[in-house]
Scaffold this active site. Structure first.
Site, PDB file in Angstrom:
ATOM      1  N   GLU A 281       0.690  -1.425   0.092  1.00  0.00           N
ATOM      2  CA  GLU A 281      -0.197  -0.029  -0.034  1.00  0.00           C
ATOM      3  C   GLU A 281       0.845   1.333  -0.207  1.00  0.00           C
ATOM      4  O   GLU A 281       0.591   2.134  -0.769  1.00  0.00           O
ATOM      5  CB  GLU A 281      -0.926   0.003   1.350  1.00  0.00           C
ATOM      6  CG  GLU A 281      -1.983   1.177   1.150  1.00  0.00           C
ATOM      7  CD  GLU A 281      -2.817   1.213   2.466  1.00  0.00           C
ATOM      8  OE1 GLU A 281      -2.647   0.364   3.499  1.00  0.00           O
ATOM      9  OE2 GLU A 281      -3.454   2.100   2.773  1.00  0.00           O
ATOM     10  N   SER A 324      -3.409   3.639   6.942  1.00  0.00           N
ATOM     11  CA  SER A 324      -3.605   2.635   6.075  1.00  0.00           C
ATOM     12  C   SER A 324      -4.641   1.840   6.192  1.00  0.00           C
ATOM     13  O   SER A 324      -5.393   1.974   7.433  1.00  0.00           O
ATOM     14  CB  SER A 324      -2.145   1.659   6.393  1.00  0.00           C
ATOM     15  OG  SER A 324      -2.703   0.190   6.159  1.00  0.00           O
ATOM     16  N   GLU A 366     -12.225  -2.905  19.349  1.00  0.00           N
ATOM     17  CA  GLU A 366     -12.069  -3.207  17.940  1.00  0.00           C
ATOM     18  C   GLU A 366     -12.555  -4.549  17.269  1.00  0.00           C
ATOM     19  O   GLU A 366     -13.406  -4.340  16.288  1.00  0.00           O
ATOM     20  CB  GLU A 366     -10.509  -3.252  17.821  1.00  0.00           C
ATOM     21  CG  GLU A 366      -9.976  -3.441  16.137  1.00  0.00           C
ATOM     22  CD  GLU A 366      -8.395  -3.721  15.980  1.00  0.00           C
ATOM     23  OE1 GLU A 366      -8.113  -4.688  16.701  1.00  0.00           O
ATOM     24  OE2 GLU A 366      -7.918  -3.089  15.015  1.00  0.00           O
ATOM     25  N   GLU A 371     -17.981  -3.191  11.410  1.00  0.00           N
ATOM     26  CA  GLU A 371     -17.428  -3.438  10.027  1.00  0.00           C
ATOM     27  C   GLU A 371     -16.540  -4.674  10.107  1.00  0.00           C
ATOM     28  O   GLU A 371     -16.235  -5.194   9.136  1.00  0.00           O
ATOM     29  CB  GLU A 371     -16.702  -2.295   9.525  1.00  0.00           C
ATOM     30  CG  GLU A 371     -15.550  -1.718  10.292  1.00  0.00           C
ATOM     31  CD  GLU A 371     -15.820  -0.759  11.431  1.00  0.00           C
ATOM     32  OE1 GLU A 371     -17.036  -0.656  11.765  1.00  0.00           O
ATOM     33  OE2 GLU A 371     -14.858  -0.077  11.659  1.00  0.00           O
TER      34      GLU A 371
END
Lengths: 590, 182
Positions: A281, A324, A366, A371
């Site tokens: 990335e 990122s 988290e 999602e």
């Protein structure tokens, strides 16, 4: 230098040294329940009282600077009685059900009461109100155990620069907490758990998942796998009396197997995977900027540390495009365990249970982000802290120190030394450089023993620059480019770095951020108590783990390469995008 | 936030809370540049609004670059500050040592009974709020209570009804005047 006498012995100290520091320098223990190194003393707990000749009253050693020719006594009848009395007063307000408290094994108040020989509480009266806060997935706060030492306030505001906690009200009815004693989920708390890490008693702890994990281990219809973060292997031993930094990877694997997990895997595996995804990335972003000359968000920030992610979502939403898109290694693991691995063992995602052992409380938050269900169900079901794993091992009656060394299972268990060093500040960056440099030049990173010294250690913000020379044709656009990187740990340091970047005072290509001081080895879920000397020992343990491996670069991890060949395709490819990458959400602060 | 009128300390203007908050802004900003400005800023806001709404505390925290929890900590530390709307008349009973031993607590109980409210609360007609103070520097006249800026000395628990009535009358007269003006 200033000359003082402590308990009859001369001690020479630098100006502005406090009595507490001078005593520590001379090897004399003065107890304290509120002091935090590198922060201004508060003098809140009053157990560090000492006698100074010529002074009318006893002095708080943490808040009293040494003066030349000062004569100090730390062990007189008056001092001992005063300390005992202070501890009795603290105990008189404190919910003292020690046998039911998860802090009982290493509670500083309990230990101090024992050290001082408190055998009776002379004072009887009202106890602190039993206000419980279990509103977040990460932390629980119990006001009835709070001794108002304010360490959590200091760490949250001064070290992490957040200030979610402050004393509310006054006197006996003071409650340490968010504004107007609201619950933590109602304020801009990143759930890093540094408050829990410094709490001397059981007032702030992780929101425990132990019972859930036992229940899953008992459920014969489930396949329960566990992943272990890099940082726990250099700290778990502390819970069993081993010195900080002792490497217990093998014993940890054996213990997890005895607890009943079907497979013992390594978050290190997905740390190596992260390097391939995140490295690609970064190189892609650089290509977009340098070759296509298009606008792209740089510097790129690492995204492994969930407290940092939440911090950026609250306080620096303008930098969200710079994060990122890689999920953290924990979440990458969960997504792969319930797809790639589940398929291999012929199980459906919903029949799998993924448990993580993390040095972190924010990881609990988290794992519950909406999602994080790339497999169709929640990718990581339960997160245990290092402390919780230690409790489970004790509960199971396992003699940890006598365990033989076990080996991680395949195919999510192999890892490089580069993955180990994800555990400490500077580690993700070093791991990324080891791989990125080699991809771009075809040669090994030209530093001694693969260590980038400039970004190691406990300095708050560290920088390094590396000129890329001798590129392979594919990456020739990077020829001669000076790659500038920065590393920060602790959110207060990070805020200072971000302000400099925001104001154009510093420019970088790649920035590593870890939420906790020292990185994950100093995480909010690690054995207590963590100070810099402990951090340095754990870091040394992690580097020893790295250096002890033949495999020290992520891109040479054969199991990761197999994963790409059999399942993922290429880094940043379609499957990777679906399973390993994520997006971020701006959050409102007060 | 409620859009009630007449919260201003002067008791006879009809600005909405939102308008008052807007007017406050430059003054708060001025204090934000001064060290130790949080408490005066809170005092000014409370004087103008009669209490400190959450929005104002957050605004002050933001202007001073301090965490909301910290400014809330200051607000909850001092009994002077209130986060609930206050009545036209704030009654503060002194519970300092001298007043306490001379019957301050009995005064407080009598007021609670008469008004039907607890400390920190306001009557339904928003006429009276009840609070406690820790010494007004009038120990020689203990027990004392203050109604807004009026000091009442050597008060007896049996007399608190009369005091309340006098303020009810005052409020009624004021309302009549307003009506005539209108």
């Amino acid at each position: 230098m200033i000359q003082v006498t402590i308990n009859g012995a001369p001690v020479s100290v630098k100006p502005e040294t406090t009595i507490l520091q001078a005593a520590r320098q001379a090897g004399i223990t003065i107890p304290t329940l509120c002091f935090l190194e590198k922060n201004d003393p508060l003098g809140a707990c009053r157990v560090c009282m000492v006698e100074v000749e010529g002074a009318k009253t006893l002095m708080a050693a943490c808040a009293t600077p040494c003066a030349d020719k000062m004569v100090i006594h730390t062990n007189t009848r008056r001092v001992r009685q005063a300390r005992k009395q202070v501890v009795e007063l603290l105990l008189s307000e404190h919910d003292g059900n020690c046998q039911l408290c998860d802090r009982s094994e290493d509670c500083e108040l309990r230990n101090l009461a024992a050290d001082l020989g408190v055998r009776d509480i002379t004072y009887q009266g009202a106890k602190a109100a039993p206000l419980m806060d279990t509103s977040t997935p990460a932390l629980t706060r119990d006001n009835s155990k709070c001794i108002k030492c304010r360490r959590c306030v200091t760490v949250c505001s001064s070290v992490q620069g957040i200030g979610a906690l402050f004393p509310q009200g006054r006197g006996f009815s003071t409650v340490i907490g968010p504004a107007f004693t609201r619950k933590l989920d109602g304020v801009a708390c990143v759930q890093c758990g540094q408050c829990a890490a410094v709490c001397p008693v059981g007032a702030i702890s992780e929101h425990s998942a132990i019972e859930d994990v036992w229940r899953m281990l008992d459920d014969k219809t489930k396949t329960v796998v566990v992943q272990t973060a890099p940082a726990i292997r250099a700290a778990l031993g502390e819970a069993f009396g081993l010195p900080p930094g002792t490497r217990v990877t093998g014993k940890m694997v054996s213990a997890l197997r005895q607890l009943g997990f079907h497979a013992v895997f390594d978050t290190n595996f997905t740390a190596d995977l992260t390097i391939l995804e995140e490295g690609t990335e970064l190189l892609t972003r650089l290509k977009t900027a340098l070759v296509e000359e298009k606008k792209v968000a740089l510097p790129m920030f690492t995204s492994c540390s969930p407290g940092w992610i939440k911090f950026a979502e609250y306080y620096y939403p303008q930098f969200l495009p710079n994060l990122s898109t890689c999920k953290s290694p924990q979440q990458m693991f969960g997504a792969l365990a319930k797809t790639y691995y589940a398929k291999k063992i012929d199980r459906k995602p919903e029949e799998m249970v993924v448990v993580s052992v993390m040095p972190c409380t924010a990881k609990k938050f988290e794992s519950q982000r909406p999602e994080m269900n790339a497999s169709g169900v929640r990718d990581v079901d339960y997160v245990l802290t290092t402390r919780e794993l230690a409790r489970m091992i004790r509960e199971a009656g396992i003699d940890f120190n006598a365990l033989p060394d076990g080996e991680m299972d395949s195919p999510l268990g192999l890892s490089s030394g580069a993955a180990d060093i994800f555990a400490n500040t500077g580690g993700v960056m070093e791991a990324a450089l080891r791989t990125a440099y080699e991809i771009v030049t075809g040669r090994e990173l030209p530093v001694d023993n693969l260590h980038v010294k400039a970004i190691e250690g406990l300095e708050g913000v560290k920088e390094a620059a590396l000129t890329i020379k001798g590129t392979v044709p594919e990456w020739s656009f990077l020829e001669g480019v000076e790659l500038r990187v920065a590393v920060s740990h602790g959110l207060g340091n990070t805020r200072r770095l971000l302000e400099r970047i925001k104001n154009g005072e510093a420019t970088y290509h790649f920035v590593e951020v870890m939420t906790c001081p020292g990185g994950c080895i100093g995480g909010g879920g690690q054995p207590r108590f963590t100070d810099d000397s402990v951090r340095l020992k754990r870091i040394a343990g992690i580097y020893a783990e790295d250096e002890g491996k033949k495999l020290r670069k992520s891109h040479q991890n054969q199991q990761v390469l197999d994963l790409y060949a059999q399942f993922l395709g290429t880094p940043l490819g379609h499957t990777s995008h679906e399973l390993l990458h994520t997006h971020y959400t701006e959050r409102k602060t007060d | 936030m409620s859009d009630t009128t007449g919260n201003c300390c002067c008791g006879n203007c009809s600005l909405t809370e939102a308008q008052i908050i807007e007017e406050l802004e430059p003054m708060l900003q001025e204090y934000a540049s001064k060290p130790g400005g949080v408490i005066p800023a809170l005092q000014i806001a409370q004087t103008r609004l009669g209490y400190l709404p959450e929005e104002v505390i957050k605004r002050i925290a933001h202007l001073f670059g301090k965490p909301y929890s910290e400014v809330a900590g200051v607000v909850t530390f001092y009994s002077f500050f209130s986060t609930v709307p206050r009545g036209t008349y704030l009654i503060r009973v002194c519970l300092g040592t001298a007043c306490y031993v001379r019957g301050g607590n009995e005064l407080l109980q009598a007021l609670k009974h008469k008004l039907g409210i607890d400390v920190g609360e306001t009557t339904a007609d928003r006429l009276f709020s009840l609070g406690v103070g820790r010494c007004f520097g009038a120990c020689g006249m203990a027990p004392v209570l203050m109604v807004n800026d009026d000091l009442h000395q050597r008060v007896k628990a049996t007399k608190v009804g009369e005091i309340l009535e006098s303020y009810r009358a005052q409020a009624a007269t004021q309302a009549e005047k307003e009506a005539v003006k209108a």
